[in-house]
Design a protein around this motif. Structure first.
Motif, PDB file in Angstrom:
ATOM      1  N   ALA A  74       0.850  -1.189   0.000  1.00  0.00           N
ATOM      2  CA  ALA A  74       0.000   0.000   0.000  1.00  0.00           C
ATOM      3  C   ALA A  74       0.889   1.243   0.000  1.00  0.00           C
ATOM      4  O   ALA A  74       1.999   1.211   0.543  1.00  0.00           O
ATOM      5  CB  ALA A  74      -0.914   0.007   1.227  1.00  0.00           C
ATOM      6  N   PRO A  75       0.421   2.340  -0.606  1.00  0.00           N
ATOM      7  CA  PRO A  75      -0.857   2.516  -1.313  1.00  0.00           C
ATOM      8  C   PRO A  75      -0.745   2.067  -2.770  1.00  0.00           C
ATOM      9  O   PRO A  75       0.141   2.514  -3.487  1.00  0.00           O
ATOM     10  CB  PRO A  75      -1.066   4.027  -1.219  1.00  0.00           C
ATOM     11  CG  PRO A  75       0.341   4.603  -1.188  1.00  0.00           C
ATOM     12  CD  PRO A  75       1.187   3.592  -0.477  1.00  0.00           C
ATOM     13  N   LEU A  76      -1.647   1.190  -3.171  1.00  0.00           N
ATOM     14  CA  LEU A  76      -1.623   0.661  -4.530  1.00  0.00           C
ATOM     15  C   LEU A  76      -3.035   0.578  -5.104  1.00  0.00           C
ATOM     16  O   LEU A  76      -3.967   0.160  -4.413  1.00  0.00           O
ATOM     17  CB  LEU A  76      -0.995  -0.736  -4.549  1.00  0.00           C
ATOM     18  CG  LEU A  76       0.511  -0.823  -4.317  1.00  0.00           C
ATOM     19  CD1 LEU A  76       0.928  -2.280  -4.123  1.00  0.00           C
ATOM     20  CD2 LEU A  76       1.287  -0.198  -5.473  1.00  0.00           C
ATOM     21  N   SER A  77      -3.157   0.932  -6.366  1.00  0.00           N
ATOM     22  CA  SER A  77      -4.412   0.717  -7.087  1.00  0.00           C
ATOM     23  C   SER A  77      -4.676  -0.778  -7.160  1.00  0.00           C
ATOM     24  O   SER A  77      -3.767  -1.597  -6.996  1.00  0.00           O
ATOM     25  CB  SER A  77      -4.300   1.289  -8.491  1.00  0.00           C
ATOM     26  OG  SER A  77      -3.363   0.535  -9.258  1.00  0.00           O
ATOM     27  N   PRO A  78      -5.926  -1.195  -7.425  1.00  0.00           N
ATOM     28  CA  PRO A  78      -6.204  -2.633  -7.544  1.00  0.00           C
ATOM     29  C   PRO A  78      -5.294  -3.347  -8.541  1.00  0.00           C
ATOM     30  O   PRO A  78      -4.807  -4.448  -8.278  1.00  0.00           O
ATOM     31  CB  PRO A  78      -7.674  -2.666  -7.974  1.00  0.00           C
ATOM     32  CG  PRO A  78      -8.261  -1.421  -7.383  1.00  0.00           C
ATOM     33  CD  PRO A  78      -7.165  -0.393  -7.494  1.00  0.00           C
ATOM     34  N   GLU A  79      -5.028  -2.725  -9.673  1.00  0.00           N
ATOM     35  CA  GLU A  79      -4.178  -3.358 -10.691  1.00  0.00           C
ATOM     36  C   GLU A  79      -2.741  -3.483 -10.189  1.00  0.00           C
ATOM     37  O   GLU A  79      -2.108  -4.545 -10.317  1.00  0.00           O
ATOM     38  CB  GLU A  79      -4.212  -2.528 -11.978  1.00  0.00           C
ATOM     39  CG  GLU A  79      -3.363  -3.124 -13.100  1.00  0.00           C
ATOM     40  CD  GLU A  79      -3.398  -2.286 -14.363  1.00  0.00           C
ATOM     41  OE1 GLU A  79      -2.808  -2.718 -15.379  1.00  0.00           O
ATOM     42  OE2 GLU A  79      -4.017  -1.190 -14.354  1.00  0.00           O
ATOM     43  N   ASN A  80      -2.223  -2.411  -9.611  1.00  0.00           N
ATOM     44  CA  ASN A  80      -0.849  -2.460  -9.106  1.00  0.00           C
ATOM     45  C   ASN A  80      -0.713  -3.372  -7.900  1.00  0.00           C
ATOM     46  O   ASN A  80       0.329  -3.988  -7.700  1.00  0.00           O
ATOM     47  CB  ASN A  80      -0.361  -1.049  -8.768  1.00  0.00           C
ATOM     48  CG  ASN A  80       0.115  -0.290  -9.992  1.00  0.00           C
ATOM     49  OD1 ASN A  80       0.490  -0.893 -11.002  1.00  0.00           O
ATOM     50  ND2 ASN A  80       0.086   1.033  -9.921  1.00  0.00           N
ATOM     51  N   TYR A  81      -1.771  -3.472  -7.092  1.00  0.00           N
ATOM     52  CA  TYR A  81      -1.731  -4.396  -5.958  1.00  0.00           C
ATOM     53  C   TYR A  81      -1.541  -5.827  -6.445  1.00  0.00           C
ATOM     54  O   TYR A  81      -0.698  -6.576  -5.928  1.00  0.00           O
ATOM     55  CB  TYR A  81      -3.002  -4.282  -5.111  1.00  0.00           C
ATOM     56  CG  TYR A  81      -3.104  -5.346  -4.037  1.00  0.00           C
ATOM     57  CD1 TYR A  81      -2.303  -5.287  -2.901  1.00  0.00           C
ATOM     58  CD2 TYR A  81      -3.995  -6.415  -4.166  1.00  0.00           C
ATOM     59  CE1 TYR A  81      -2.380  -6.271  -1.910  1.00  0.00           C
ATOM     60  CE2 TYR A  81      -4.083  -7.401  -3.192  1.00  0.00           C
ATOM     61  CZ  TYR A  81      -3.279  -7.318  -2.067  1.00  0.00           C
ATOM     62  OH  TYR A  81      -3.341  -8.295  -1.101  1.00  0.00           O
ATOM     63  N   GLU A  82      -2.307  -6.239  -7.444  1.00  0.00           N
ATOM     64  CA  GLU A  82      -2.197  -7.615  -7.940  1.00  0.00           C
ATOM     65  C   GLU A  82      -0.825  -7.862  -8.558  1.00  0.00           C
ATOM     66  O   GLU A  82      -0.248  -8.946  -8.404  1.00  0.00           O
ATOM     67  CB  GLU A  82      -3.315  -7.914  -8.942  1.00  0.00           C
ATOM     68  CG  GLU A  82      -4.712  -7.868  -8.344  1.00  0.00           C
ATOM     69  CD  GLU A  82      -4.904  -8.821  -7.167  1.00  0.00           C
ATOM     70  OE1 GLU A  82      -4.249  -9.888  -7.126  1.00  0.00           O
ATOM     71  OE2 GLU A  82      -5.715  -8.493  -6.270  1.00  0.00           O
ATOM     72  N   MET A  83      -0.300  -6.862  -9.275  1.00  0.00           N
ATOM     73  CA  MET A  83       1.022  -7.021  -9.885  1.00  0.00           C
ATOM     74  C   MET A  83       2.114  -7.099  -8.825  1.00  0.00           C
ATOM     75  O   MET A  83       2.987  -7.971  -8.859  1.00  0.00           O
ATOM     76  CB  MET A  83       1.304  -5.854 -10.835  1.00  0.00           C
ATOM     77  CG  MET A  83       2.645  -5.969 -11.585  1.00  0.00           C
ATOM     78  SD  MET A  83       4.074  -5.319 -10.659  1.00  0.00           S
ATOM     79  CE  MET A  83       3.763  -3.563 -10.790  1.00  0.00           C
ATOM     80  N   TYR A  84       2.064  -6.195  -7.830  1.00  0.00           N
ATOM     81  CA  TYR A  84       3.170  -6.118  -6.874  1.00  0.00           C
ATOM     82  C   TYR A  84       3.110  -7.246  -5.837  1.00  0.00           C
ATOM     83  O   TYR A  84       4.140  -7.691  -5.352  1.00  0.00           O
ATOM     84  CB  TYR A  84       3.183  -4.745  -6.196  1.00  0.00           C
ATOM     85  CG  TYR A  84       4.563  -4.272  -5.790  1.00  0.00           C
ATOM     86  CD1 TYR A  84       5.655  -4.402  -6.639  1.00  0.00           C
ATOM     87  CD2 TYR A  84       4.768  -3.669  -4.549  1.00  0.00           C
ATOM     88  CE1 TYR A  84       6.917  -3.943  -6.268  1.00  0.00           C
ATOM     89  CE2 TYR A  84       6.024  -3.223  -4.165  1.00  0.00           C
ATOM     90  CZ  TYR A  84       7.098  -3.358  -5.033  1.00  0.00           C
ATOM     91  OH  TYR A  84       8.351  -2.913  -4.653  1.00  0.00           O
ATOM     92  N   ARG A  85       1.902  -7.733  -5.502  1.00  0.00           N
ATOM     93  CA  ARG A  85       1.822  -8.891  -4.608  1.00  0.00           C
ATOM     94  C   ARG A  85       2.480 -10.106  -5.268  1.00  0.00           C
ATOM     95  O   ARG A  85       3.071 -10.957  -4.590  1.00  0.00           O
ATOM     96  CB  ARG A  85       0.375  -9.191  -4.184  1.00  0.00           C
ATOM     97  CG  ARG A  85      -0.524  -9.689  -5.260  1.00  0.00           C
ATOM     98  CD  ARG A  85      -1.973  -9.859  -4.794  1.00  0.00           C
ATOM     99  NE  ARG A  85      -2.197 -11.153  -4.175  1.00  0.00           N
ATOM    100  CZ  ARG A  85      -2.539 -12.259  -4.851  1.00  0.00           C
ATOM    101  NH1 ARG A  85      -2.669 -12.225  -6.175  1.00  0.00           N
ATOM    102  NH2 ARG A  85      -2.738 -13.386  -4.224  1.00  0.00           N
ATOM    103  N   TRP A  86       2.370 -10.180  -6.596  1.00  0.00           N
ATOM    104  CA  TRP A  86       3.047 -11.228  -7.351  1.00  0.00           C
ATOM    105  C   TRP A  86       4.562 -11.005  -7.314  1.00  0.00           C
ATOM    106  O   TRP A  86       5.337 -11.913  -6.975  1.00  0.00           O
ATOM    107  CB  TRP A  86       2.511 -11.228  -8.779  1.00  0.00           C
ATOM    108  CG  TRP A  86       3.114 -12.247  -9.714  1.00  0.00           C
ATOM    109  CD1 TRP A  86       4.021 -13.237  -9.411  1.00  0.00           C
ATOM    110  CD2 TRP A  86       2.837 -12.377 -11.109  1.00  0.00           C
ATOM    111  NE1 TRP A  86       4.329 -13.960 -10.531  1.00  0.00           N
ATOM    112  CE2 TRP A  86       3.617 -13.463 -11.585  1.00  0.00           C
ATOM    113  CE3 TRP A  86       1.996 -11.692 -11.992  1.00  0.00           C
ATOM    114  CZ2 TRP A  86       3.581 -13.862 -12.929  1.00  0.00           C
ATOM    115  CZ3 TRP A  86       1.966 -12.102 -13.324  1.00  0.00           C
ATOM    116  CH2 TRP A  86       2.745 -13.174 -13.781  1.00  0.00           C
ATOM    117  N   TYR A  87       4.994  -9.793  -7.629  1.00  0.00           N
ATOM    118  CA  TYR A  87       6.421  -9.469  -7.655  1.00  0.00           C
ATOM    119  C   TYR A  87       7.082  -9.766  -6.306  1.00  0.00           C
ATOM    120  O   TYR A  87       8.211 -10.251  -6.248  1.00  0.00           O
ATOM    121  CB  TYR A  87       6.599  -7.993  -8.019  1.00  0.00           C
ATOM    122  CG  TYR A  87       8.040  -7.532  -8.072  1.00  0.00           C
ATOM    123  CD1 TYR A  87       8.804  -7.698  -9.224  1.00  0.00           C
ATOM    124  CD2 TYR A  87       8.631  -6.928  -6.963  1.00  0.00           C
ATOM    125  CE1 TYR A  87      10.123  -7.274  -9.269  1.00  0.00           C
ATOM    126  CE2 TYR A  87       9.951  -6.506  -7.000  1.00  0.00           C
ATOM    127  CZ  TYR A  87      10.694  -6.683  -8.157  1.00  0.00           C
ATOM    128  OH  TYR A  87      12.013  -6.266  -8.195  1.00  0.00           O
TER     129      TYR A  87
END
Length: 530
Positions: free
Chosen positions: A98-111
């Motif tokens: 956080a703070p992350l948009s829904p799209e960036n959250y899914e990408m960065y949780r993967w990363y």
């Protein structure tokens, strides 16, 4: 006065560094309401804990915890709470959700899945305020958070190697302001990791000018990527320069000697003490182990990270591009992959290789260490992590531990476990950091218990603005650890890491027992703080 809990007959270490005194502690609701001799008649209806022969201290504060996702998946967090850690400060190194948009959250949780594990899908992590709601009263310990450089940069510029200037810089600064206003306790960056490492010193200064408006420190993992972008080539000079230019507070993450520098504490601290003498406000943290832990992304130069996991996997799965990637590993000054051990192998990989030395698995597969590592990253879609193997030279190992305790004698130090509670063979610091320091190492090197406790409690509470925590006094929150000063001990080891300590029978968070008789209670008493 009516009490909900009374702790009787213990020796109270109040967290300020003063010697223990024998006293009772009365708790009403979430706070301490009496310290002293409490008459039996005043506690007839209270839960009574017999602490005769035991010590009572403020709850320990972990200033460097990678439990961001672990706490979301299992709020009980037994690995930390059973050590007496009542407050976890998450988001160190700027690696967080956080703070992350829904799209960036899914990408960065993967990363970040190799270091944090897989955070739940679909969480609202659009702000620090939203993030705090995902933890508040849903965890056994309290949770505080840094504003992380990674998410802020992602929201401003994506997973791209671009300079933050103009509108992009203003967006990042505004996100940082918003994060502080919503409760972030500092700004954290790790300059071995991305997108953080695409920054330069000027960007760090621009962001820290915002932190200065709120009196918040920068918690920094020193740069060893893109040194050409940094003042002094990165490292300690860059960190001090940022604090000097902006007049802000600076906090060094995991700053200690290593096996190849054991015994050189004076040399280690020379630039720190010089800067402090010139007026730079510096604190530091350490953990009591000779080696660290991370995830494989740290071994690779910046171009590999552009575009995020999908683009990274396209490189890993292309034979020619993978060969180029391995060749370009020499562009950074990060350590070589040899001598590491797999701690975490996610879905797609063979979990039986958790605990294998990189060198041995490479030999088994008949490839280079670098080739083996990239293949594992591809098989697990990046969800893999590692630690360094401990040194064979036990004398040097012990010298590092002696150095750590010498550093802990300084009034500017505190403890950050750098815990990564993920995988089948995690670094033992996830289960043993605090008890190792207050137990076996304190006893081995004969440091006063009140001194070690102060570094774990009052120091971090004051540095990171944790309101009414870190000391035992009337009116403070009842975050308390009851332990056996002579027998508290870590049992977590490199070959058997997921083992809880002994000698910590009871832990309270906000007045509630979260550990009783060395067993977790299931009570989720933690607050999102400060």
């Amino acid at each position: 006065m009516a009490f909900d809990v009374v702790i009787r007959g213990g020796r109270v270490i109040d967290g300020t560094g003063t010697a223990p005194i024998k006293a009772d502690i009365g708790i009403s609701g979430e706070r301490i309401t009496a310290v002293g001799d409490i008459p039996a008649s005043a506690s007839e209806s209270a839960k009574t804990i017999d602490a005769d022969g035991l010590h009572i201290s403020p709850g320990f504060v972990d200033v460097h915890s990678h439990a961001d996702a672990a706490l979301l998946n299992d709020g009980q967090h037994a690995s930390g709470i059973r050590q007496g850690v009542t407050t976890e400060i998450i988001s160190p190194d700027g690696l967080t959700l956080a703070p992350l948009s829904p799209e960036n959250y899914e990408m960065y949780r993967w990363y970040l899945s190799g270091i944090l594990g897989w955070a739940p899908e679909g969480l609202d992590m659009s702000s620090i305020e939203a993030s705090r709601k995902n933890y508040h009263r849903k965890t056994a310990p309290n949770v505080a958070t840094f504003a992380g450089h990674g998410p802020i940069r992602l929201e401003a510029a994506g997973m791209n190697d671009v300079t933050l200037t103009g509108d992009k810089l203003e967006k990042a600064k505004n996100l940082l302001r918003e994060s502080f206003e919503q409760g972030a306790v500092g700004f954290a960056t790790g300059l071995s990791y991305y997108p953080n490492s695409w920054s330069d010193t000027d960007e760090l200064c621009a962001l820290m000018e915002v932190a200065g408006e709120y009196g918040k420190p920068m918690s920094i993992h020193l740069r060893n990527h893109n040194g050409d972008r940094a003042f002094g080539g990165g490292g300690v000079p860059e960190a001090i320069e940022v604090a000097r230019r902006t007049g802000t507070k600076l906090h060094f993450e995991h700053y200690r000697t290593f096996v190849d520098s054991a015994g050189e504490v004076d040399k280690l601290m020379e630039p720190i003490d010089k800067a402090k003498a010139e007026g730079v406000d510096i604190t530091l943290e350490t953990y009591p182990y000779p080696v660290g832990s991370s995830f494989p992304q740290a071994f690779f130069p910046g171009y590999f990270h552009e575009g995020g996991p999908e683009a990274m996997l396209a490189i890993l799965n292309d034979e020619d591009k993978r060969a180029e990637l391995i060749e370009r590993m020499s562009e950074i000054s990060y350590t070589a992959p040899e001598g590491n051990v797999w701690t975490h192998i996610g879905a797609g990989g063979n979990q039986e290789f958790e605990g294998w030395l990189f060198d041995d698995l490479a030999k088994k597969w008949g490839v280079s260490v670098e080739e083996m590592m990239t293949r594992m990253m591809a098989e697990t879609s990046l969800a893999c992590g590692m630690r360094v193997a401990p040194p064979g030279n036990v004398r040097q190992w012990r010298k590092v531990e002696e150095d750590v305790m010498q550093l802990m004698a300084r009034p500017d130090y505190m403890v950050g476990s750098d815990s990564i509670p993920v995988g089948g063979m995690p670094h033992p610091r996830a289960y043993g950091c605090f008890v190792r320091m207050v137990g076996r190492l304190r006893r081995r090197y004969n440091y006063p218990v009140e001194q070690v406790v102060q570094r774990m409690t009052q120091n971090p509470a004051e540095r990171f603005g944790l309101t009414d925590r870190g000391v035992i006094a009337e009116g403070k929150f009842a975050d308390l650890v009851i332990f056996d000063e002579q027998n508290i001990n870590d049992r977590s080891s490199f070959e058997d890491p997921a083992v809880h300590p002994e000698g910590v029978p009871h832990v309270l968070v906000n007045g509630k027992l979260v550990v009783e008789n060395e067993e977790v209670t299931g009570v989720m008493a933690g607050h999102a703080i400060p």
